[in-house]
Design a protein around this motif. Structure first.
Motif, PDB file in Angstrom:
ATOM      1  N   ASP A 212       0.876  -1.146   0.152  1.00 25.68           N
ATOM      2  CA  ASP A 212      -0.046   0.031  -0.092  1.00 25.68           C
ATOM      3  C   ASP A 212       0.828   1.243  -0.220  1.00 25.68           C
ATOM      4  OD1 ASP A 212      -2.292  -1.620   0.227  1.00 25.68           O
ATOM      5  OD2 ASP A 212      -2.810  -1.190   2.167  1.00 25.68           O
ATOM      6  N   ALA A 213       0.529   2.189  -0.571  1.00 22.03           N
ATOM      7  CA  ALA A 213       1.155   3.540  -0.764  1.00 22.03           C
ATOM      8  C   ALA A 213       0.031   4.560  -0.634  1.00 22.03           C
ATOM      9  CB  ALA A 213       1.725   3.885  -2.132  1.00 22.03           C
ATOM     10  N   HIS A 214       0.529   5.684   0.440  1.00 22.81           N
ATOM     11  CA  HIS A 214      -0.177   6.694   0.730  1.00 22.81           C
ATOM     12  C   HIS A 214       0.563   8.169   0.309  1.00 22.81           C
ATOM     13  CE1 HIS A 214      -3.267   4.361   3.104  1.00 22.81           C
ATOM     14  NE2 HIS A 214      -2.076   3.490   2.965  1.00 22.81           N
ATOM     15  N   LEU A 215      -0.161   9.194   0.013  1.00 26.51           N
ATOM     16  CA  LEU A 215       0.431  10.518  -0.171  1.00 26.51           C
ATOM     17  C   LEU A 215       0.171  11.277   0.785  1.00 26.51           C
ATOM     18  CD1 LEU A 215       1.829  12.457  -2.214  1.00 26.51           C
ATOM     19  CD2 LEU A 215      -0.574  13.033  -2.874  1.00 26.51           C
ATOM     20  N   LEU A 216       1.023  11.934   1.712  1.00 24.39           N
ATOM     21  CA  LEU A 216       0.865  12.828   2.668  1.00 24.39           C
ATOM     22  C   LEU A 216       1.466  14.103   2.274  1.00 24.39           C
ATOM     23  CD1 LEU A 216       0.212  13.609   5.562  1.00 24.39           C
ATOM     24  CD2 LEU A 216       2.227  12.822   6.472  1.00 24.39           C
ATOM     25  N   VAL A 217       0.412  15.103   2.330  1.00 31.45           N
ATOM     26  CA  VAL A 217       0.851  16.601   1.943  1.00 31.45           C
ATOM     27  C   VAL A 217       1.137  17.362   3.284  1.00 31.45           C
ATOM     28  CG1 VAL A 217       0.418  18.528   0.721  1.00 31.45           C
ATOM     29  CG2 VAL A 217      -0.261  16.280  -0.385  1.00 31.45           C
ATOM     30  N   ILE A 218       2.276  18.094   3.279  1.00 32.68           N
ATOM     31  CA  ILE A 218       2.371  18.884   4.538  1.00 32.68           C
ATOM     32  C   ILE A 218       2.168  20.415   4.027  1.00 32.68           C
ATOM     33  CG2 ILE A 218       3.954  19.572   6.202  1.00 32.68           C
ATOM     34  CD1 ILE A 218       5.056  16.991   6.039  1.00 32.68           C
TER      35      ILE A 218
END
Length: 258
Positions: free
Chosen positions: A77-83
């Motif tokens: 699984d891959a997740h995109l986290l934007v800060i």
């Protein structure tokens, strides 16, 4: 299908080579930072993207490619986290990215000033250095306040050298010149040690590496991952020599000739 078919469409044969190419030269998809979190039973990839302004359309179109390529590369699984630096930016980044295929809509995870965990929370003591760095990146921790500069430097000072270097670099990139100058003054007085002197030298080398890579891109020389790593880990003197060669070289091999 969830996307409507155009009325009276003109049908042509499209290129079926879906490699990551953007003619006339290859398209690179490089996230700012990626983490592979693995245990005995499971693993996942977290792709970190700092944003100081609302992302442009071409940037948002790259985010699904990041997730799909990370999923394919790491087989998990891959997740995109934007800060996001400001709350308005956070709202813009959180908008779903609809690709048209049924069920294929990317909704980025977003952390902004309003939902950043409090790094001074006693219940989060074990994660305090990381949360403090995150709070600097989102602006939840105002580094214009000198007390907060002491807070972050005090938390970083006791970490291992690799984390100190990485976290200091991230904070510098997110700070104004005035804040960087103020924190450097603290590093050479209140928090002085050999490592912070090393940070200054490494900061100059990082800038020289970026300059070299910019020149190579401008000359349209192909830069492999191996050559990129050589540049990132080289010292300032070596980078300067390579940059001078890159200006007049006729091939990438001439630049890195030992």
């Amino acid at each position: 299908m969830t996307s409507p078919i155009p009325d009276d469409p003109v049908v042509t044969i499209a290129d079926s080579d879906l490699s990551t190419c953007d003619p006339p030269k290859p398209k690179e998809y490089r996230a700012d930072l990626s983490f592979l979190l693995a245990s005995q039973d499971s693993r996942l990839v977290a792709i970190i993207e700092p944003q100081t302004a609302a992302p442009k359309p071409h940037k948002r179109r790259s985010w699904p490619a990041y997730v799909v390529n990370a999923h394919r590369t790491h087989h998990c699984d891959a997740h995109l986290l934007v800060i996001a630096r400001r709350q308005q930016v956070a709202r813009s980044c959180a908008k779903p990215i609809r690709l048209g295929h049924r069920g294929f809509t990317l909704a980025p995870h977003v952390i902004g000033p309003d939902n950043t965990p409090d790094p001074t929370d006693p219940a989060l003591t074990a994660a305090n250095p990381e949360l403090a760095v995150l709070a600097c990146l989102t602006g939840a921790l105002d580094l214009d306040i000198v007390a907060n500069q002491h807070l972050i430097l005090g938390l970083i000072a006791n970490l291992d050298e690799d984390r100190k270097r990485r976290y200091n670099s991230a904070i510098r990139d997110a700070s104004s010149p005035q804040i960087r100058h103020s924190m450097e003054a603290l590093m050479t007085t209140v928090y002085r040690d050999k490592f912070y002197e090393k940070i200054k030298a490494e900061g100059r080398a990082e800038g020289a590496a970026e300059l070299l890579l910019d020149i190579l891109r401008e000359r349209e020389f192909p830069v492999s991952s191996e050559l990129r790593e050589r540049a990132i880990h080289a010292d300032e003197e070596q980078l300067h020599a390579w940059a001078l060669r890159a200006i007049k070289a006729t091939s990438i091999e001439e630049v890195f000739l030992d």
